[in-house]
Write an enzyme that holds these catalytic residues in place. Sequence first.
Site, PDB file in Angstrom:
ATOM      1  N   HIS A 294       0.923  -1.103   0.155  1.00 52.56           N
ATOM      2  CA  HIS A 294       0.121   0.141  -0.046  1.00 52.56           C
ATOM      3  C   HIS A 294       1.023   1.236   0.023  1.00 52.56           C
ATOM      4  O   HIS A 294       0.631   2.080  -0.752  1.00 52.56           O
ATOM      5  CB  HIS A 294      -0.892  -0.101   1.144  1.00 52.56           C
ATOM      6  CG  HIS A 294      -1.876   1.130   1.350  1.00 52.56           C
ATOM      7  ND1 HIS A 294      -3.182   1.028   1.087  1.00 52.56           N
ATOM      8  CD2 HIS A 294      -1.620   2.475   1.705  1.00 52.56           C
ATOM      9  CE1 HIS A 294      -3.669   2.421   1.461  1.00 52.56           C
ATOM     10  NE2 HIS A 294      -2.645   3.322   1.857  1.00 52.56           N
ATOM     11  N   GLU A 295       1.807   1.302   0.909  1.00 54.03           N
ATOM     12  CA  GLU A 295       2.727   2.447   1.115  1.00 54.03           C
ATOM     13  C   GLU A 295       3.675   2.658  -0.192  1.00 54.03           C
ATOM     14  O   GLU A 295       3.841   3.632  -0.507  1.00 54.03           O
ATOM     15  CB  GLU A 295       3.625   2.458   2.368  1.00 54.03           C
ATOM     16  CG  GLU A 295       2.466   2.526   3.574  1.00 54.03           C
ATOM     17  CD  GLU A 295       1.646   3.764   3.651  1.00 54.03           C
ATOM     18  OE1 GLU A 295       2.020   4.653   3.072  1.00 54.03           O
ATOM     19  OE2 GLU A 295       0.746   3.457   4.262  1.00 54.03           O
ATOM     20  N   HIS A 298       1.923   4.561  -2.898  1.00 56.99           N
ATOM     21  CA  HIS A 298       1.899   6.081  -2.565  1.00 56.99           C
ATOM     22  C   HIS A 298       3.360   6.514  -2.988  1.00 56.99           C
ATOM     23  O   HIS A 298       3.457   7.382  -3.559  1.00 56.99           O
ATOM     24  CB  HIS A 298       1.629   6.484  -1.047  1.00 56.99           C
ATOM     25  CG  HIS A 298       0.343   6.258  -0.678  1.00 56.99           C
ATOM     26  ND1 HIS A 298      -0.792   6.570  -1.361  1.00 56.99           N
ATOM     27  CD2 HIS A 298      -0.060   5.548   0.497  1.00 56.99           C
ATOM     28  CE1 HIS A 298      -1.854   6.540  -0.819  1.00 56.99           C
ATOM     29  NE2 HIS A 298      -1.468   5.823   0.588  1.00 56.99           N
TER      30      HIS A 298
END
Length: 376
Positions: A294-295, A298
């Site tokens: 997820h990170e 980003h």
Amino acid sequence: SKATALYVKFGEVYAFYEPEFLKISKEVYNKWLEELQKLKNYDHMFERLFAKKTHILSQKEEKLLAAAGEIFESPSETFEIFDNADINLPMVKNESDEMVQLTHGNYSSLMESKNREVRKAAYKALYSNYKQYQHTYAKTLQTNVKVHNLNAQIRSYDSARQAALANNFVPEKVYDVLMEAIHQHLPLLHRYIELRKKILGISDFKMYDIYTPLSNLDYKFNYEDGMKKAEEVLAIFGKEYKEKVKAAFEQRWIDVEENIGKRSGAYSGGSYDTNAFMLLNWQETLDDLFTLVHEMGHSMHSAFTRENQPYVYGDYPIFLAEIASTTNENILTETLLKESKDDKERFALLNHWLDSFRGTVFRQSQFAEFEQKIHE
């Protein structure tokens, strides 16, 4: 604090710019755009500026607001310091019947314990602490809300919600439609919770029962295995993306382990001319693997944006931010489901996906609805 003060000072000095620019008429600007090719790159930036013309104040007023930047940020900063650095959480028992220090990092893994007494004790230990300081937390929240409302009022917005959404040119109707859809589909959430109660065999279902996996399968990932899996799964985006992910791991973009005073949760940051640094609080759970990809979504979004866009377009709005990250999570889910050897593994993964859906869609909307009401 010194860095923040310097940044606020810069904002104060620079506050003349938007009111000064908006003295120019659209006709004059369009004429300049035809004559000066170098302005073409900035056309979108200036269009955004013209669009918020009615909410820009005079130079003197903008300077005063900019000078108050640190004061406006103080409620949220006070909360961050209090919650991440000053609070001492008590010792609790883990699944192995050992006394461990409760932290923001291990709280989530304790909430996933198969032992209900472990979950209950951790939950009560955390929230008794919050209850002890409830008036301090309430005051920082109240002041934060008042800052939002005051800023919206000063800039002639109808509400803090309108001001927040206008920043990214998102119509308020988008929020309304989301809430309508969420309320319409609440029976699905309630059905899922009923199913949880049935599978777990719990009649008096509590908040500390909502995160425990329904599967008996125990997925554990140490960080090295997590890195390998993330690299393998994200290779689907091609050579350039894969190399960037590899660089993130090898060049230490990631602060992995939990630490005293460290911010809780996970985060992707950095600035235009730095790496897209990440913050984790690794606990070796399946959820940590999902948090890593997820990170990484980003950070890849940030890295490619900064490398391919000029400074003025070197960021992206919050409205787009979660697309890259949740896409990565879904790719990981699909990959793990394809690799699963039996129904037990599939069940564990689908349970994780449903819990993520509940957390990402229903839970975040609940926060948004609470914020709407508290600002009103």
